[in-house]
Design an enzyme around this catalytic site. Structure first.
Site, short mmCIF file in Angstrom:
data_model
loop_
_atom_site.label_atom_id
_atom_site.label_comp_id
_atom_site.label_asym_id
_atom_site.label_seq_id
_atom_site.Cartn_x
_atom_site.Cartn_y
_atom_site.Cartn_z
N LYS A 153 15.26 9.02 -7.65
CA LYS A 153 16.01 7.75 -7.75
C LYS A 153 15.05 6.67 -6.76
CE LYS A 153 19.33 8.18 -9.91
NZ LYS A 153 18.55 8.69 -10.91
N LYS A 171 16.19 3.45 -20.76
CA LYS A 171 17.53 4.45 -20.53
C LYS A 171 17.74 5.51 -21.25
CE LYS A 171 21.70 4.90 -18.51
NZ LYS A 171 21.90 5.51 -17.02
N GLU A 201 16.42 15.09 -6.99
CA GLU A 201 17.13 13.78 -7.52
C GLU A 201 17.25 12.59 -6.71
OE1 GLU A 201 19.83 11.17 -9.83
OE2 GLU A 201 18.22 12.74 -10.13
N HIS A 238 4.52 25.83 2.71
CA HIS A 238 3.52 26.18 1.70
C HIS A 238 2.84 24.92 1.12
CE1 HIS A 238 4.90 30.33 1.71
NE2 HIS A 238 6.12 29.75 2.07
N ASN A 271 12.04 1.64 -34.07
CA ASN A 271 12.19 2.42 -33.05
C ASN A 271 11.94 3.97 -33.03
OD1 ASN A 271 12.75 3.53 -30.53
ND2 ASN A 271 15.22 3.85 -30.89
N GLY A 272 10.97 4.49 -32.35
CA GLY A 272 10.23 5.74 -32.59
C GLY A 272 8.83 5.69 -32.63
N CYS A 274 13.40 1.03 -27.07
CA CYS A 274 13.57 0.05 -28.27
C CYS A 274 15.14 -0.17 -28.32
CB CYS A 274 12.70 0.63 -29.38
SG CYS A 274 10.93 0.77 -28.98
N ARG A 279 18.31 -0.16 -22.52
CA ARG A 279 17.65 1.06 -23.30
C ARG A 279 15.94 0.71 -22.71
NH1 ARG A 279 19.98 3.08 -27.89
NH2 ARG A 279 18.07 3.64 -28.99
N GLU A 336 12.37 5.72 -8.94
CA GLU A 336 12.46 5.07 -10.20
C GLU A 336 12.62 3.54 -9.86
OE1 GLU A 336 15.05 7.58 -13.52
OE2 GLU A 336 16.05 7.30 -11.51
N TRP A 395 9.89 -1.39 -26.35
CA TRP A 395 9.34 -0.37 -25.39
C TRP A 395 7.88 -0.01 -25.75
CZ3 TRP A 395 7.62 4.51 -23.85
CH2 TRP A 395 7.69 4.87 -22.59
#
Length: 607
Positions: A483, A602, A479, A502, A98-99, A2, A27, A486, A74
């Site tokens: 990526k 973000k 990572e 395993h 926001n929140g 947001c 964001r 995402e 968001w």
């Protein structure tokens, strides 16, 4: 998550609000809206999707006024619909938030019992309705907003405007960041300095629990107990907040390309590259008086910390723990008094990491913020700040911030090793020398873009990808998988190579690409043994290695990416680049939104 903007201006503010909201797109959001006051009348415009939809709406149906608030949402409570988009209005009040209001169900039930109805699925609507209820009871606008704020539990940044009040805005923060900007006969509110940088370079950061009454003449700020307080006005370097693609198609492409320079900036700040030693004064931690390092982070920063754990233990000679920010508090961790606790966050506003810092700061000997925004809440609340100096990172999928975090953590581990006597000056010089070569090596890695682009076309056609690595390259495998999923929305997982037998090997067939990260290092033979197990089951190997590794193990692999030879210490930073490029070009082939992938934000400022 947001974005909030508010303006008490001298000119029409709707275009300015939209332009400021564009600077907050990084964001993450799924709807947007603005509300303005014109000749005392309060109106709003809202649209689902990108800001261009709101801009088009404002062309068709303009919104005049010199006082206004804007928001990118968001979704948390309720889907992304126009009805759920902010600003929310009730009677004479409009609010952006926001929140998360954790007690909204109780407040909603209370309002319903009073005969007050609802138009949205959101938690934010109760803030507007509660404020209007207090206005109806005779409170003035600021007191009504403050009374409503006092009823809220959870995390929030809020901005209110009121019909008939052209020169008034109320703002508050608890858990979510909010800043006030000072202009010439104008005042501003924004989620961060980036939103306000085009309008002012004078910023006041609200502290936890603060609320403010803002007019064009200035701001009166009160703490959580209602006492008037003075918060400093800081001058920001506007150039630090200039965000442009610089000729690149996407911010992510630009930020990947900036990594050689970013890493060089970190090295020059934290090390004497001529003398090949760290600058001890830059760290502020006495590792000789420390028994353990604790690192807490989320997402990509968490993987940076997992890599750094190898460095702190192998080079620093100190035990190291890594925790996910969202889980840290809930296992009731035991923090010994001689612990150095590090909190890693690009934005410095990550809600879970901030909560972890607050949990640990009275228990640990020293808290350090490793952040990209030195004015952020985490930076202000930690004992010391170790900035990563990456410059603004707009792409949601972190790239240059990741390598900058690694560079700072690598230098901190060297510093720890010297302070504790675990390494000598010669070893320090060797490691700093390896880091000094890194910017040139990163440039060589970037030159592989065309080869990786061709490979990524084939990757874009699959549903799953497996990433394997050993030692500090195991977190890098995770990572790399992050990526890819995402921004391309392809399912991907990263595993320690030795864990293949395993479970993950059950996934291997002739359709599965397996990215094996294997420089010719001390663990090379073991990694290649695991790779051969995949090849024996017809898995398609993408071998990421160096020239020696390619000569020894490249025969029979499906594809290879060969990087320049490098010291094993810097391999996690160097090998990050082809994984970033692989994700980027795969996303291009799939046509996804590279800079603003679906459902992601973000800066995650809610739990």
């Amino acid at each position: 998550m947001c974005g909030i903007v508010g303006i008490l201006g001298r000119h029409e503010v709707a275009p300015l609000l939209v332009e400021a909201l564009k600077r907050l797109e990084y964001r993450g959001y799924d709807s947007a809206g603005v509300a303005c006051i014109d000749n005392g009348r309060l109106e709003r415009r809202r649209a689902v999707g990108k800001l261009i939809n709101l801009s088009d709406l404002l062309v068709r149906n303009p919104l005049p006024g010199r006082t206004g608030i804007g928001h990118t949402r968001w979704a948390t409570h309720g889907p992304a619909t126009e009805a759920n988009a902010h600003p929310h209005m009730a009677g004479r009040v409009a609010v952006v938030h926001n929140g998360i209001i954790e007690n909204f169900k109780e407040l909603r039930a209370e309002l319903a019992a009073a005969g007050i109805g609802f138009e949205t699925d959101t938690d934010t609507e109760v803030v507007a309705l509660l404020t209007q209820k207090y206005l109806d009871e005779g409170l003035d606008p600021a007191d009504a907003a403050f009374r409503a704020i006092d009823r809220l539990a959870g995390a929030f940044a809020l901005a209110f405007i009121f019909e008939g009040e052209d020169d008034l805005m109320v703002a508050a923060r608890k858990g979510s960041p909010l800043a006030i900007g000072h202009g010439d006969g104008e005042m501003y509110v924004g989620s961060d300095a980036i939103a306000l940088a085009q309008m002012t370079n004078r910023i006041t950061y609200l502290e936890e629990g603060d609320r403010a009454i803002i007019t064009r003449a200035g701001a009166r700020i009160f703490d959580a107990d209602g006492r008037p307080v003075t918060r400093p006005v800081e001058r920001i370097a506007v150039d630090d907040y200039q965000i442009a693609k610089g000729g690149y198609r996407h911010y992510m492409a630009k930020e990947i390309a900036e990594q050689p320079k970013v890493v060089e900036t970190v090295l020059e700040s934290y090390a004497d590259l001529d003398a090949l030693r760290v600058r001890p004064e830059r760290f502020g931690i006495d590792f000789a008086a420390t028994d353990r390092v604790l690192m807490v982070a989320c997402g990509t920063a968490f993987y940076a910390c997992q890599i750094a754990r190898y460095w702190f233990e192998q080079i620093g000679g100190i035990p190291a723990d890594v925790d996910i920010g969202s889980e840290f508090r809930y296992r009731d961790p035991i923090i010994a008094p001689r612990t150095a606790a590090m909190f890693v966050s690009q934005s410095g506003e990550t809600a879970d990491t901030l909560a972890a810092l607050r949990h640990a700061r009275d228990r640990a000997a020293r808290t350090a913020a490793i952040v990209n925004v030195e004015t952020s809440t985490i930076a202000r609340e930690a004992d010391i700040t170790l900035p990563i100096l990456a410059g603004p990172e707009v792409g949601v999928a972190s790239t240059k911030a990741f390598t900058a975090q690694l560079a700072v953590l690598a230098l901190a581990a060297i510093h720890a090793g010297r302070q504790r006597g675990h390494i000598d000056a010669a070893r320090e010089a060797e490691l700093i020398g390896a880091l000094r070569e890194l910017p040139a090596l990163l440039s060589h890695a970037l030159a592989l873009g065309e080869r990786i682009r061709a490979l990524s076309e084939e990757i874009s056609l699959v549903d799953d990808v497996l990433f394997l690595g050993r030692g500090p390259l195991y977190p890098l495998a995770m990572e790399g998988a992050l990526k890819l999923k995402e921004i391309s929305y392809i399912h991907a997982e990263g595993y320690a190579s030795g864990e293949l037998k395993h479970g993950p090997i059950a996934l291997v067939d002739e359709t599965l690409p397996v990215v094996v990260i294997a420089p010719r290092d001390a663990l090379f033979d073991k990694t290649i043994s695991n790779m051969n197990e995949v090849m024996a089951r017809h898995g398609r190997i993408i071998l990421v290695t160096d020239p020696a590794g390619a000569r020894e193990a490249g025969q029979g692999v499906w594809r290879d990416i060969t990087l320049p030879e490098a010291h094993p210490f810097v391999a996690p930073l160097l090998y990050a680049v082809p994984l970033q490029l692989l994700a980027y070009h795969t996303a291009l082939h799939k046509g996804t939104d590279v800079d603003q992938p679906r459902n992601l934000a973000k800066s995650v400022t809610v739990e």
